[in-house]
Design a protein around this motif. Structure first.
Motif, PDB file in Angstrom:
ATOM      1  N   PRO A 296      -7.050  61.574  93.894  1.00 18.94           N
ATOM      2  CA  PRO A 296      -7.429  61.796  92.495  1.00 18.94           C
ATOM      3  C   PRO A 296      -7.198  60.537  91.677  1.00 18.94           C
ATOM      4  O   PRO A 296      -6.393  59.676  92.051  1.00 18.94           O
ATOM      5  N   PRO A 297      -7.898  60.386  90.548  1.00 18.28           N
ATOM      6  CA  PRO A 297      -7.697  59.191  89.711  1.00 18.28           C
ATOM      7  C   PRO A 297      -6.260  59.122  89.200  1.00 18.28           C
ATOM      8  O   PRO A 297      -5.706  60.119  88.738  1.00 18.28           O
ATOM      9  N   LEU A 298      -5.675  57.926  89.272  1.00 23.24           N
ATOM     10  CA  LEU A 298      -4.291  57.755  88.850  1.00 23.24           C
ATOM     11  C   LEU A 298      -4.121  58.079  87.371  1.00 23.24           C
ATOM     12  O   LEU A 298      -3.038  58.478  86.933  1.00 23.24           O
ATOM     13  N   ALA A 299      -5.196  57.923  86.585  1.00 24.52           N
ATOM     14  CA  ALA A 299      -5.130  58.221  85.152  1.00 24.52           C
ATOM     15  C   ALA A 299      -4.852  59.696  84.887  1.00 24.52           C
ATOM     16  O   ALA A 299      -4.421  60.057  83.783  1.00 24.52           O
ATOM     17  N   ASP A 300      -5.063  60.572  85.875  1.00 24.81           N
ATOM     18  CA  ASP A 300      -4.781  61.994  85.675  1.00 24.81           C
ATOM     19  C   ASP A 300      -3.297  62.236  85.422  1.00 24.81           C
ATOM     20  O   ASP A 300      -2.933  63.220  84.763  1.00 24.81           O
ATOM     21  N   MET A 301      -2.421  61.375  85.939  1.00 25.41           N
ATOM     22  CA  MET A 301      -0.988  61.549  85.664  1.00 25.41           C
ATOM     23  C   MET A 301      -0.729  61.460  84.164  1.00 25.41           C
ATOM     24  O   MET A 301       0.026  62.263  83.602  1.00 25.41           O
ATOM     25  N   GLY A 302      -1.342  60.473  83.511  1.00 23.88           N
ATOM     26  CA  GLY A 302      -1.181  60.351  82.067  1.00 23.88           C
ATOM     27  C   GLY A 302      -1.820  61.496  81.315  1.00 23.88           C
ATOM     28  O   GLY A 302      -1.289  61.962  80.297  1.00 23.88           O
ATOM     29  N   ARG A 303      -2.959  61.984  81.804  1.00 24.00           N
ATOM     30  CA  ARG A 303      -3.636  63.103  81.138  1.00 24.00           C
ATOM     31  C   ARG A 303      -2.793  64.375  81.240  1.00 24.00           C
ATOM     32  O   ARG A 303      -2.699  65.142  80.273  1.00 24.00           O
ATOM     33  N   PHE A 304      -2.207  64.607  82.403  1.00 26.01           N
ATOM     34  CA  PHE A 304      -1.335  65.771  82.546  1.00 26.01           C
ATOM     35  C   PHE A 304      -0.144  65.670  81.584  1.00 26.01           C
ATOM     36  O   PHE A 304       0.184  66.631  80.883  1.00 26.01           O
ATOM     37  N   THR A 305       0.510  64.510  81.574  1.00 20.73           N
ATOM     38  CA  THR A 305       1.699  64.347  80.732  1.00 20.73           C
ATOM     39  C   THR A 305       1.360  64.525  79.258  1.00 20.73           C
ATOM     40  O   THR A 305       2.078  65.203  78.523  1.00 20.73           O
ATOM     41  N   LYS A 306       0.246  63.956  78.831  1.00 20.02           N
ATOM     42  CA  LYS A 306      -0.160  64.077  77.430  1.00 20.02           C
ATOM     43  C   LYS A 306      -0.525  65.510  77.062  1.00 20.02           C
ATOM     44  O   LYS A 306      -0.345  65.943  75.922  1.00 20.02           O
ATOM     45  N   GLY A 307      -1.017  66.277  78.039  1.00 21.98           N
ATOM     46  CA  GLY A 307      -1.464  67.635  77.755  1.00 21.98           C
ATOM     47  C   GLY A 307      -0.400  68.703  77.919  1.00 21.98           C
ATOM     48  O   GLY A 307      -0.684  69.879  77.690  1.00 21.98           O
ATOM     49  N   ILE A 308       0.825  68.335  78.331  1.00 20.91           N
ATOM     50  CA  ILE A 308       1.878  69.348  78.475  1.00 20.91           C
ATOM     51  C   ILE A 308       2.234  69.939  77.114  1.00 20.91           C
ATOM     52  O   ILE A 308       2.399  69.204  76.130  1.00 20.91           O
ATOM     53  N   ARG A 309       2.352  71.240  77.052  1.00 20.21           N
ATOM     54  CA  ARG A 309       2.723  71.945  75.827  1.00 20.21           C
ATOM     55  C   ARG A 309       3.839  72.946  76.126  1.00 20.21           C
ATOM     56  O   ARG A 309       3.933  73.456  77.244  1.00 20.21           O
ATOM     57  N   SER A 310       4.665  73.237  75.138  1.00 22.83           N
ATOM     58  CA  SER A 310       5.706  74.245  75.271  1.00 22.83           C
ATOM     59  C   SER A 310       5.145  75.596  74.864  1.00 22.83           C
ATOM     60  O   SER A 310       4.402  75.695  73.875  1.00 22.83           O
ATOM     61  N   THR A 311       5.463  76.635  75.614  1.00 25.08           N
ATOM     62  CA  THR A 311       5.002  77.973  75.250  1.00 25.08           C
ATOM     63  C   THR A 311       5.666  78.477  73.987  1.00 25.08           C
ATOM     64  O   THR A 311       5.222  79.463  73.392  1.00 25.08           O
ATOM     65  N   ALA A 312       6.742  77.813  73.541  1.00 28.38           N
ATOM     66  CA  ALA A 312       7.438  78.236  72.326  1.00 28.38           C
ATOM     67  C   ALA A 312       6.846  77.584  71.074  1.00 28.38           C
ATOM     68  O   ALA A 312       7.143  78.001  69.964  1.00 28.38           O
ATOM     69  N   ASP A 313       5.985  76.572  71.241  1.00 31.16           N
ATOM     70  CA  ASP A 313       5.424  75.874  70.083  1.00 31.16           C
ATOM     71  C   ASP A 313       4.194  76.622  69.561  1.00 31.16           C
ATOM     72  O   ASP A 313       3.329  76.984  70.352  1.00 31.16           O
TER      73      ASP A 313
END
Length: 313
Positions: A296-313
């Motif tokens: 997979p493209p290495l840039a997906d690591m950054g996309r995953f990290t940027k898209g993480i959200r807390s279920t409490a927010d």
């Protein structure tokens, strides 16, 4: 055994179907797709033949040559109506007998046959109790880790876990391939998460630095049953590390590139950050990407990290 994603009878509302994402129930529901009723062509009316002692056959199709008869279609219609009425009575009894509390179902749907749990490639043919369709296009394309209270975006080329024994795997790349060294089937990418313990460290930086070696070994050295699908790790180098914001919280990441005895090697990243629920225990998210053109493209690591959200927010 956790069944694969699909539409199943909703445990809390038996008259509906609900989407099971492979790990938990989602909020997607639909009415069961009823089969289209059969259409019976009525016989063409005509003058009846007078046969005092003739036996009229009870057929559900066209009348026999011995005489005209309309009983067949009527019997079929009455039987069909009775079946519909019986289904409505049973469904009504189930609905009326439901507890008014409407509690959230906690159990997984039951399949008629169990799915394989090893790294063998999964069949794309749905069983009679599941559907190969995905949730509606307007639904949230995310994967939820209920235990740690986070969601990750489901990027293109990634799917929810299928036929995986590890409970902490959140998603993988689609499809499998023959491992380059030891017997078995491998995947080009995997994302997993776990709750950090007191032995892992007290800060996201300490946790990420302590976790990266274990993450690399689990991915490219030995698997859970002691096999070496890539022939083991020969060397590694640090590709990057440092603080990073995750869901508005201060986290830390460490990324390695590993060289294996067989195959193109890969990239492993450990990401640690505080959880937004409960006591705020740190969460560790691992990324494992094969190197080479099939990874997979290495840039997906950054996309995953940027898209993480807390279920409490």
């Amino acid at each position: 055994m956790t069944p694969p994603p699909g539409w199943y009878r909703d445990p809390s509302a038996p008259h509906l179907e609900r989407w099971w994402d492979g790990t938990a129930w989602t909020e997607h529901r639909r009415a069961p797709e009823a089969p289209a009723p059969a259409v019976t062509t009525p016989p063409v009316p005509g003058p009846p033949a007078y046969e005092p002692h003739a036996t009229v056959p009870l057929t559900a199709g066209r009348p026999s040559a011995g005489g005209a008869s309309g009983r067949g279609p009527r019997i079929v219609a009455l039987v069909a109506a009775g079946a519909v009425l019986l289904t409505a009575i049973v469904t009504g009894a189930l609905v009326l007998g439901k507890d008014d509390g409407d509690t959230e179902p906690a159990t997984a749907p039951t399949l008629a046959t169990s799915a394989p749990v090893d790294r063998e490639p999964a069949s794309d043919t749905p069983t009679p109790t599941e559907s190969a369709s995905e949730p509606p296009a307007d639904g949230p394309a995310v994967v939820t880790d209920q235990l740690n209270g986070i969601t990750l975006p489901l990027l293109s080329g990634w799917v929810r876990p299928r036929n995986i024994t590890e409970a902490d795997v959140l998603m993988t790349t689609d499809g499998t391939y023959q491992c380059p060294a030891d017997f078995g089937y491998c995947r080009h990418g995997e994302v997993s998460s776990r709750t950090a313990t007191g032995d892992d460290g007290s800060s996201p930086e300490a946790i990420a630095k302590a976790d990266i070696q274990e993450a690399a070994d689990d991915a490219y050295d030995r698997d859970l049953v002691g096999r070496r699908p890539f022939g083991g790790i020969e060397s590694h180098k640090v590709m990057g590390s440092g603080p990073v914001s995750v869901a508005g919280r201060a986290g830390y990441f460490v990324r390695w590139q590993v060289t294996t005895a067989e195959g193109p090697g890969g990239y492993v990243q450990s990401l640690a950050f505080p959880s937004g629920i409960g006591t705020g225990s740190p969460v560790v998210v691992r990324y494992v990407f094969d190197a080479g053109e099939d990874g997979p493209p290495l840039a997906d690591m950054g996309r995953f990290t940027k898209g993480i959200r807390s279920t409490a927010d």
